[in-house]
Design a protein around this motif. Structure first.
Motif, PDB file in Angstrom:
ATOM      1  N   TYR A 188      62.044  31.493 -33.165  1.00 55.52           N
ATOM      2  CA  TYR A 188      61.440  32.547 -33.990  1.00 55.52           C
ATOM      3  C   TYR A 188      59.946  32.325 -34.101  1.00 55.52           C
ATOM      4  CZ  TYR A 188      61.782  28.848 -37.560  1.00 55.52           C
ATOM      5  OH  TYR A 188      61.683  27.673 -38.251  1.00 55.52           O
ATOM      6  N   LYS A 189      59.252  33.381 -34.468  1.00 59.66           N
ATOM      7  CA  LYS A 189      57.795  33.299 -34.633  1.00 59.66           C
ATOM      8  C   LYS A 189      57.358  34.509 -35.447  1.00 59.66           C
ATOM      9  CE  LYS A 189      53.665  33.424 -31.688  1.00 59.66           C
ATOM     10  NZ  LYS A 189      53.039  32.928 -30.448  1.00 59.66           N
ATOM     11  N   PRO A 190      56.531  34.310 -36.475  1.00 58.48           N
ATOM     12  CA  PRO A 190      56.266  35.437 -37.389  1.00 58.48           C
ATOM     13  C   PRO A 190      55.366  36.537 -36.817  1.00 58.48           C
ATOM     14  CG  PRO A 190      55.074  33.473 -38.100  1.00 58.48           C
ATOM     15  CD  PRO A 190      55.949  33.055 -36.960  1.00 58.48           C
ATOM     16  N   VAL A 221      63.277  25.462 -33.737  1.00 56.71           N
ATOM     17  CA  VAL A 221      62.140  25.476 -34.659  1.00 56.71           C
ATOM     18  C   VAL A 221      60.882  25.049 -33.908  1.00 56.71           C
ATOM     19  CG1 VAL A 221      61.180  24.472 -36.775  1.00 56.71           C
ATOM     20  CG2 VAL A 221      63.653  24.862 -36.581  1.00 56.71           C
ATOM     21  N   ASP A 222      59.961  25.979 -33.722  1.00 53.94           N
ATOM     22  CA  ASP A 222      58.654  25.622 -33.156  1.00 53.94           C
ATOM     23  C   ASP A 222      57.732  25.423 -34.351  1.00 53.94           C
ATOM     24  OD1 ASP A 222      55.922  25.953 -32.251  1.00 53.94           O
ATOM     25  OD2 ASP A 222      56.722  26.682 -30.346  1.00 53.94           O
ATOM     26  N   THR A 223      57.204  24.198 -34.502  1.00 47.75           N
ATOM     27  CA  THR A 223      56.469  23.891 -35.736  1.00 47.75           C
ATOM     28  C   THR A 223      55.245  24.795 -35.930  1.00 47.75           C
ATOM     29  OG1 THR A 223      55.490  22.054 -34.504  1.00 47.75           O
ATOM     30  CG2 THR A 223      57.234  21.509 -36.057  1.00 47.75           C
ATOM     31  N   GLY A 224      54.705  25.325 -34.845  1.00 51.32           N
ATOM     32  CA  GLY A 224      53.540  26.205 -34.968  1.00 51.32           C
ATOM     33  C   GLY A 224      53.883  27.629 -35.385  1.00 51.32           C
ATOM     34  N   HIS A 225      55.183  27.941 -35.436  1.00 51.03           N
ATOM     35  CA  HIS A 225      55.581  29.326 -35.680  1.00 51.03           C
ATOM     36  C   HIS A 225      55.943  29.590 -37.143  1.00 51.03           C
ATOM     37  CE1 HIS A 225      56.737  30.132 -31.185  1.00 51.03           C
ATOM     38  NE2 HIS A 225      55.531  29.626 -31.326  1.00 51.03           N
ATOM     39  N   HIS A 226      55.047  29.205 -38.031  1.00 51.76           N
ATOM     40  CA  HIS A 226      55.291  29.415 -39.466  1.00 51.76           C
ATOM     41  C   HIS A 226      54.002  29.856 -40.136  1.00 51.76           C
ATOM     42  CE1 HIS A 226      58.384  26.530 -38.154  1.00 51.76           C
ATOM     43  NE2 HIS A 226      59.156  27.171 -39.008  1.00 51.76           N
ATOM     44  N   ALA A 256      47.569  29.264 -36.893  1.00 45.49           N
ATOM     45  CA  ALA A 256      48.758  29.998 -36.467  1.00 45.49           C
ATOM     46  C   ALA A 256      49.415  29.212 -35.341  1.00 45.49           C
ATOM     47  CB  ALA A 256      48.382  31.401 -36.042  1.00 45.49           C
ATOM     48  N   ASP A 257      49.712  29.874 -34.220  1.00 42.74           N
ATOM     49  CA  ASP A 257      50.397  29.186 -33.123  1.00 42.74           C
ATOM     50  C   ASP A 257      49.340  28.499 -32.264  1.00 42.74           C
ATOM     51  OD1 ASP A 257      52.473  28.409 -31.505  1.00 42.74           O
ATOM     52  OD2 ASP A 257      52.572  30.299 -30.397  1.00 42.74           O
ATOM     53  N   ASP A 258      48.665  27.502 -32.849  1.00 45.28           N
ATOM     54  CA  ASP A 258      47.474  26.929 -32.215  1.00 45.28           C
ATOM     55  C   ASP A 258      47.786  25.972 -31.064  1.00 45.28           C
ATOM     56  OD1 ASP A 258      46.399  28.234 -34.394  1.00 45.28           O
ATOM     57  OD2 ASP A 258      46.021  26.418 -35.547  1.00 45.28           O
ATOM     58  N   ASP A 259      49.038  25.480 -31.032  1.00 44.10           N
ATOM     59  CA  ASP A 259      49.440  24.512 -30.002  1.00 44.10           C
ATOM     60  C   ASP A 259      48.504  23.305 -29.918  1.00 44.10           C
ATOM     61  OD1 ASP A 259      51.660  25.987 -29.421  1.00 44.10           O
ATOM     62  OD2 ASP A 259      50.939  26.768 -27.506  1.00 44.10           O
ATOM     63  N   LEU A 260      48.062  22.821 -31.061  1.00 42.58           N
ATOM     64  CA  LEU A 260      47.266  21.581 -31.088  1.00 42.58           C
ATOM     65  C   LEU A 260      48.208  20.385 -30.947  1.00 42.58           C
ATOM     66  CD1 LEU A 260      44.852  22.409 -34.061  1.00 42.58           C
ATOM     67  CD2 LEU A 260      44.451  22.721 -31.615  1.00 42.58           C
ATOM     68  N   ILE A 293      58.308  19.216 -26.647  1.00 42.36           N
ATOM     69  CA  ILE A 293      56.900  19.486 -26.964  1.00 42.36           C
ATOM     70  C   ILE A 293      56.565  20.853 -26.389  1.00 42.36           C
ATOM     71  CG2 ILE A 293      54.527  18.762 -26.470  1.00 42.36           C
ATOM     72  CD1 ILE A 293      55.648  15.869 -26.301  1.00 42.36           C
ATOM     73  N   ASP A 294      55.892  21.678 -27.168  1.00 46.41           N
ATOM     74  CA  ASP A 294      55.410  22.958 -26.646  1.00 46.41           C
ATOM     75  C   ASP A 294      53.908  23.011 -26.909  1.00 46.41           C
ATOM     76  OD1 ASP A 294      54.970  25.482 -25.750  1.00 46.41           O
ATOM     77  OD2 ASP A 294      56.292  26.505 -27.159  1.00 46.41           O
ATOM     78  N   GLN A 295      53.173  22.394 -26.024  1.00 50.54           N
ATOM     79  CA  GLN A 295      51.712  22.353 -26.154  1.00 50.54           C
ATOM     80  C   GLN A 295      51.113  22.537 -24.773  1.00 50.54           C
ATOM     81  OE1 GLN A 295      51.636  18.782 -29.504  1.00 50.54           O
ATOM     82  NE2 GLN A 295      50.620  18.488 -27.571  1.00 50.54           N
TER      83      GLN A 295
END
Ligand code: RM4
Ligand code: MN
Ligand code: MN
Length: 397
Positions: A188-190, A221-226, A256-260, A293-295
């Protein structure tokens, strides 16, 4: 922290032995922001180079045996590309991991993929998901992870409810094609790329859809998607409680979905997430969680950043593993707030780097993975080799 030094070392090694994390093929390619890309000479420009880089990360860290693949970028000819991937697996000793369908890059997905008002486009998108499941089957990959960019930009322009039903229907069909051991992970992603509504915007929607799809579907759960203030570890606790947690896409974010890189902004949050997972395990609520990892890095060196991330993930996983949860449970029960918080934070502050170094040395790995990368000269060598053919590509990866 629990017990004597030798007990701590034993518990730490046990925790580290059980931790594996998947790395993404697109993390090694030239990627960028919507404003452009900064090219890196060492970036991988084909799947063979991505496997080579993944093998380097695995050789230096010992915990990344699988590589997540994005179907359109890595297997542009679909199932026909599987034999080539199998050869790369053998050659580099790294296996294909989760298979990621691409439901956002085709021109026809402008108004959605599985939630597009056009039945024909929905069917084409579903076919791509089914092809991805077939690819996963042939590669022996367990997880097919689905991220939909679907949504709309303006109020009143789409029926949100009709689109729910279309996604439900498609995921049900996809689920019926899974092999016995396969899983469908629903991410999911807002927002982004849609800015008014996104069809799978949060964990509740993802959980509902996974539930409807069937028993082998779970939430990713993608941690950047909140949103910024969201309590992600609480979401994780709920997903553990309801048996719906399937896996993570780890990265960090400021906006946001910065992928840092993981832990670069808020390492405490990752610790809190891992704590929930360890605590559930202790309470006999085990979950089969795929850590990924999604970066993909635009500024940092890609292989260097990937190793930095893997090592950070290990450290935070270990810190959380070393929380004395028996003692914590007692303090929670007696509402001894400050003592409970201090015990919890104490584990977070504990420097576990000597333990991770000792573990690596004990497992025949270089004690300092980043230093070992520098000494190996790998990045410089591939930069020279790849400089002549690193094409400027238009797509994201
Ligand atoms: C999305 C999402 C997906 C990833 C793509 C590249 O934001 O995180 O998991 O595959 O980006
Ligand atoms: Mn993701
Ligand atoms: Mn993302």
């Amino acid at each position: 922290m629990k017990g004597s030094d030798s007990n701590v070392q034993e518990a730490a090694f046990k925790a580290l032995d059980s931790f594996r994390i998947e790395i993404p093929s697109w993390g090694f390619a030239n990627t960028g922001t919507r404003f452009g890309k900064y090219m890196q000479a060492a970036a991988a420009s084909n799947i063979e180079e991505k496997f080579a880089d993944a093998a380097t990360v695995n050789r230096l860290t010992g915990v990344t045996p699988t590589l997540a693949l994005h179907v359109l970028w890595d297997l542009p000819n679909g199932v026909k590309d599987v034999p080539g991937v199998k050869l790369l697996e053998q050659r580099f000793g790294v296996h294909a991991g989760s298979i990621n369908p691409n439901l956002f890059q085709n021109q026809e997905y402008k108004y959605g993929s599985l939630a597009n008002p056009s039945a024909g486009i929905r069917e084409g998108a579903l076919q791509h998901v089914l092809d991805s499941i077939e690819i996963a089957k042939e590669l022996g990959s367990r997880d097919v992870s689905l991220w939909l960019a679907d949504g709309s930009n303006y109020p009143g322009t789409q029926s949100m409810r009709k689109r729910i039903a279309w996604v439900e229907e498609a995921l049900g069909v996809a689920h019926s094609h899974l092999g016995a051991r396969q899983r469908l992970l629903v991410e999911y992603k807002p927002f982004e790329p849609a800015f008014y509504h996104t069809d799978i915007a949060d964990w509740g929607m993802a959980s509902h859809l996974a539930h409807q799809a069937g028993p082998q579907a779970r939430v990713l759960v993608d941690t950047g998607h909140h949103y910024n203030a969201q309590n992600i570890e609480q979401i994780v606790a709920w997903l553990l409680h309801t048996g719906m947690l399937g896996g993570f896409h780890f990265n960090d974010r400021r906006y946001a979905d910065d992928d840092l890189t993981l832990g670069s902004i808020d390492p405490y949050q990752v610790f809190r997430i891992f704590h929930e997972i360890h605590a559930a395990k202790d309470d006999d609520l085990p979950a089969d969680v795929a850590y990924m990892i999604d970066q993909s890095h635009n500024l940092k060196g890609k292989i260097e950043a990937m190793i930095q991330t893997v090592v950070t993930a290990q450290e935070l996983y270990l810190k959380a593993a070393l929380v004395d949860r028996e003692k914590l449970a007692k303090l929670q029960q007696s509402c001894d707030l400050v003592a409970a918080e201090e015990l919890y934070r104490g584990a977070f502050w504990h420097d576990v780097r000597p333990l991770t170094r000792a573990w690596r040395a004990a497992r025949g790995l270089p004690a300092d993975s980043l230093e070992a990368l520098r000494v190996s000269g790998y990045v410089e060598r591939v930069a020279r080799e790849r400089a002549c053919h690193s094409a400027v590509v238009g797509s994201y990866a």
